[in-house]
Design an enzyme around this catalytic site. Structure first.
Site, mmCIF file in Angstrom:
data_model
loop_
_atom_site.group_PDB
_atom_site.id
_atom_site.type_symbol
_atom_site.label_atom_id
_atom_site.label_comp_id
_atom_site.label_asym_id
_atom_site.label_seq_id
_atom_site.Cartn_x
_atom_site.Cartn_y
_atom_site.Cartn_z
ATOM 1 N N GLN A 80 2.462 7.989 -5.701
ATOM 2 C CA GLN A 80 3.467 7.307 -5.033
ATOM 3 C C GLN A 80 3.765 5.804 -5.922
ATOM 4 O OE1 GLN A 80 2.250 7.481 -0.965
ATOM 5 N NE2 GLN A 80 4.089 8.467 -0.749
ATOM 6 N N ARG B 279 0.870 -1.140 0.128
ATOM 7 C CA ARG B 279 -0.041 -0.078 -0.088
ATOM 8 C C ARG B 279 0.937 1.355 0.007
ATOM 9 N NH1 ARG B 279 -1.211 3.693 3.267
ATOM 10 N NH2 ARG B 279 -0.031 3.022 4.950
ATOM 11 N N VAL B 280 0.515 2.263 -0.680
ATOM 12 C CA VAL B 280 0.912 3.495 -0.727
ATOM 13 C C VAL B 280 -0.157 4.499 -0.435
ATOM 14 C CG1 VAL B 280 2.955 3.249 -1.983
ATOM 15 C CG2 VAL B 280 1.177 3.647 -3.047
ATOM 16 N N SER B 281 0.200 5.835 -0.039
ATOM 17 C CA SER B 281 -0.924 6.651 0.399
ATOM 18 C C SER B 281 -1.489 7.552 -0.744
ATOM 19 C CB SER B 281 -0.375 7.608 1.399
ATOM 20 O OG SER B 281 0.007 7.099 2.674
ATOM 21 N N THR B 282 -0.594 7.735 -1.634
ATOM 22 C CA THR B 282 -1.139 8.690 -2.697
ATOM 23 C C THR B 282 -1.018 7.882 -4.209
ATOM 24 O OG1 THR B 282 0.840 9.685 -3.034
ATOM 25 C CG2 THR B 282 -0.885 10.674 -1.477
#
Length: 181
Positions: A14, A8-11
């Site tokens: 990314q 998972r990445v936040s944005t």
């Protein structure tokens, strides 16, 4: 017994490649990923899918604990759900697993550190915005969608669902842009 990876990445801007490569190198037979904030579990469909898929003896593998979540309670709830299915969680950096007795203690501490880090990030961000506003240079966040393109597609007769597919966003975002008109 399967090793299932979750990245998972936040944005949206990314990159997931590093996490996916690491999970692949660790022997994960299935890897699910998403680009959403780890501040809460809301909307994290891939994580929900992974948890539902787990069977007794399976292992959920993440590169770092903060990839599971930034809220200690959420992380502990996720670990609890995984264990209710007879599976366990392994974090690669630092290497900790819920298979051992000390793993739970370590993951609780790491979860609290991730939550504290998230608070520090928010605080630094807020301070930076306040400084920029005081200097008169704050213009808000970077626009992630091309509003003109969405309006043009709408003017050509495309519906919100079709626009969302073309642009790569949700229908709700399309509706918001169209409401601004």
């Amino acid at each position: 017994m399967a090793r299932i990876g979750y990245a998972r990445v936040s944005t949206l801007d990314q990159d997931l490649d590093g996490q996916v490569a690491r999970l692949t190198a660790e022997g994960c037979t299935l890897i699910r990923s998403e680009k959403l904030s780890g501040g809460s579990r809301e909307g994290r469909a891939e994580l929900a899918t992974v948890i539902e898929f787990l069977r007794a003896g399976d292992e959920l593998v993440v590169a770092r604990l903060d990839r599971l979540g930034r809220d200690t309670r959420d992380v502990l709830n996720i670990i609890h759900e995984v264990e209710q299915r007879g599976a366990f969680v392994t974090v690669l950096d630092p290497h900790v697993s819920t298979q051992g007795s000390m793993g739970h203690v370590m993951l609780t501490v790491l979860g609290m550190v991730a939550q504290m880090e998230r608070r520090f990030i928010r605080e630094r961000q807020r301070e930076g915005i306040e400084r920029a506003k005081a200097a008169g240079i704050y213009v808000g966040g970077k626009r992630r969608l091309d509003h003109e393109w969405i309006r043009a597609l709408h003017a050509e007769g495309s519906g919100p669902a079709a626009i969302a597919r073309v642009v790569g966003c949700s229908r709700m975002q399309v509706y918001r842009v169209l409401q601004e008109m």
